[in-house]
Write a protein that holds these residues in place. Sequence first.
Motif, short mmCIF file in Angstrom:
data_model
loop_
_atom_site.label_atom_id
_atom_site.label_comp_id
_atom_site.label_asym_id
_atom_site.label_seq_id
_atom_site.Cartn_x
_atom_site.Cartn_y
_atom_site.Cartn_z
N ASP A 182 53.52 14.35 -42.80
CA ASP A 182 53.31 13.33 -41.79
C ASP A 182 52.59 13.97 -40.61
N TRP A 183 51.27 13.84 -40.60
CA TRP A 183 50.49 14.52 -39.57
C TRP A 183 50.68 13.88 -38.21
N ALA A 184 50.91 12.61 -38.16
CA ALA A 184 51.15 11.96 -36.87
C ALA A 184 52.44 12.49 -36.23
N ALA A 185 53.49 12.65 -37.04
CA ALA A 185 54.75 13.20 -36.52
C ALA A 185 54.57 14.64 -36.07
N GLN A 186 53.86 15.42 -36.88
CA GLN A 186 53.62 16.81 -36.50
C GLN A 186 52.79 16.88 -35.22
N GLY A 187 51.80 16.00 -35.13
CA GLY A 187 50.97 15.98 -33.92
C GLY A 187 51.78 15.63 -32.69
N ARG A 188 52.73 14.69 -32.82
CA ARG A 188 53.57 14.34 -31.67
C ARG A 188 54.43 15.52 -31.23
N LEU A 189 54.88 16.32 -32.17
CA LEU A 189 55.64 17.53 -31.81
C LEU A 189 54.78 18.49 -31.02
N TRP A 190 53.56 18.67 -31.47
CA TRP A 190 52.66 19.57 -30.75
C TRP A 190 52.31 19.01 -29.38
N LEU B 79 45.19 27.55 -28.52
CA LEU B 79 46.33 26.64 -28.62
C LEU B 79 46.97 26.72 -30.00
N ALA B 80 46.14 26.84 -31.03
CA ALA B 80 46.67 26.95 -32.39
C ALA B 80 47.54 28.19 -32.54
N ARG B 81 47.11 29.29 -31.93
CA ARG B 81 47.92 30.52 -32.00
C ARG B 81 49.26 30.32 -31.30
N THR C 170 43.42 25.99 -36.53
CA THR C 170 42.62 24.96 -35.87
C THR C 170 42.43 23.72 -36.74
N THR C 171 42.34 23.90 -38.04
CA THR C 171 42.15 22.75 -38.93
C THR C 171 43.34 21.81 -38.87
N TYR C 172 44.55 22.36 -39.01
CA TYR C 172 45.75 21.53 -38.97
C TYR C 172 46.01 20.98 -37.58
N LEU C 173 45.72 21.78 -36.56
CA LEU C 173 45.96 21.31 -35.19
C LEU C 173 45.06 20.12 -34.87
N SER C 174 43.79 20.21 -35.22
CA SER C 174 42.87 19.09 -34.99
C SER C 174 43.33 17.85 -35.74
N ARG C 175 43.78 18.05 -36.97
CA ARG C 175 44.23 16.91 -37.77
C ARG C 175 45.47 16.26 -37.17
N GLY C 176 46.41 17.06 -36.76
CA GLY C 176 47.64 16.53 -36.19
C GLY C 176 47.41 15.83 -34.87
N LEU C 177 46.63 16.45 -33.97
CA LEU C 177 46.37 15.84 -32.68
C LEU C 177 45.61 14.53 -32.84
N GLY C 178 44.65 14.51 -33.78
CA GLY C 178 43.90 13.29 -34.01
C GLY C 178 44.78 12.18 -34.54
#
Length: 390
Positions: free
Chosen positions: A274-282, A302-304, A310-318
């Motif tokens: 669930d990338w939206a949930a992961q993104g909300r955590l970040w 920020l990813a570090r 960076t790939t997962y971070l961009s996906r989650g934030l988006g």
Amino acid sequence: MRGPSRAAPAAWDGRRRAMIAFGPMSITLLICAAQGLLLAGLLLRARQNRAANRWLALLIIAVAALMTPYIIGYAGFYEKWPWLSFAPLSYTLAFGPLIYLYTAMLVGAVPVRIWPHFVPVAAQFLAYAVVFPFPLATKNWWNGVAHEPFIDPLLDIAALVSIAAYSIAAYRQYRAYRMWLDDNRTDGVDFDPGWIRNFLAALALITLVWAGFLLAKWLDPARDYFDQFPLYVAFSALVLYLGIGGWRNADTAFPQATPAAPPEPLESAAPGRDWAAQGRLWLGRIEAEHLWRDPGLTLAGLARILGTNTTYLSRGLGAAAGENFNAIINRHRVIEIQRVLACGDDPRDLLTLAFDAGFNSKASFNRAFLDMAGMSPSQWRLKSQIPQEI
């Protein structure tokens, strides 16, 4: 382009000179070429972007070399020394590769191999250099039977096609770099490579002018090299523009674009995440820890901090916010500044507020504030200080 270095002197239109005489035409081109060569020398000595600046310097030198036969031709050199015909001064097939290599090197997209791009240039050099040592009578014969009717037009067409193809490739590099800045940095406006866009636009304009003169020559073969003078004025303007613009941007430290890191093995083993949930955590960590206050924060940094890539971070934030890294971080900063301004009792000036909120330049602050608030920071401050009617 057909010019004094290509046509046999005996075939000229009869406007002979008894001696070397630099007139307005030759002097105009000479001054511009000399200025361009001076700027090329400065580019070769620039400390930043050394590889990119060397390619631009070579492009300026190549254009100046193309102008040289007309500089000396208008001054009467070919009448006094007709053996100068076929001097290897035309390197138009180098224009395209040099345009592309300058752009690519400037943004850190280093080609794997460089030498194959210049194989056509070597062939163009040989088309002149092999003929140059021959006696004048032989050169006149070769010009009449092969060079002017076949080789010269082929080289002209190849040069235009090469410039068009390489310019398109360079523009794609520019667009990819702009997108990388937007996705990976919050201060991308400070490094907006507008010079690359303008550089490519100027080259496109001159190429269209060049193509127009070629078409005019093919439609009216009676046109001679004196009729080409406006074209070489355009080349002179190009030399000056490339030299001055290149020198002004020679020391700009453009951040080097880096490819996205490959997904981490542990995270890639989580199908259906669930990338939206992961993104909300970040996003929660970014806000709770005020990570947005770091003026040097990048997507990779920020990813570090968050323990991802960076790939997962961009996906989650988006997925969570519908925005990229740049917009998310700068939105936090703008909201913080708006909160302070709404209080009305903070003595700090706007630029100090911007730096304290994490912006590292006035340009990035003004651009982000205008994009997100719909007005400038000073307008917002004025509005926040006006009592609102109940």
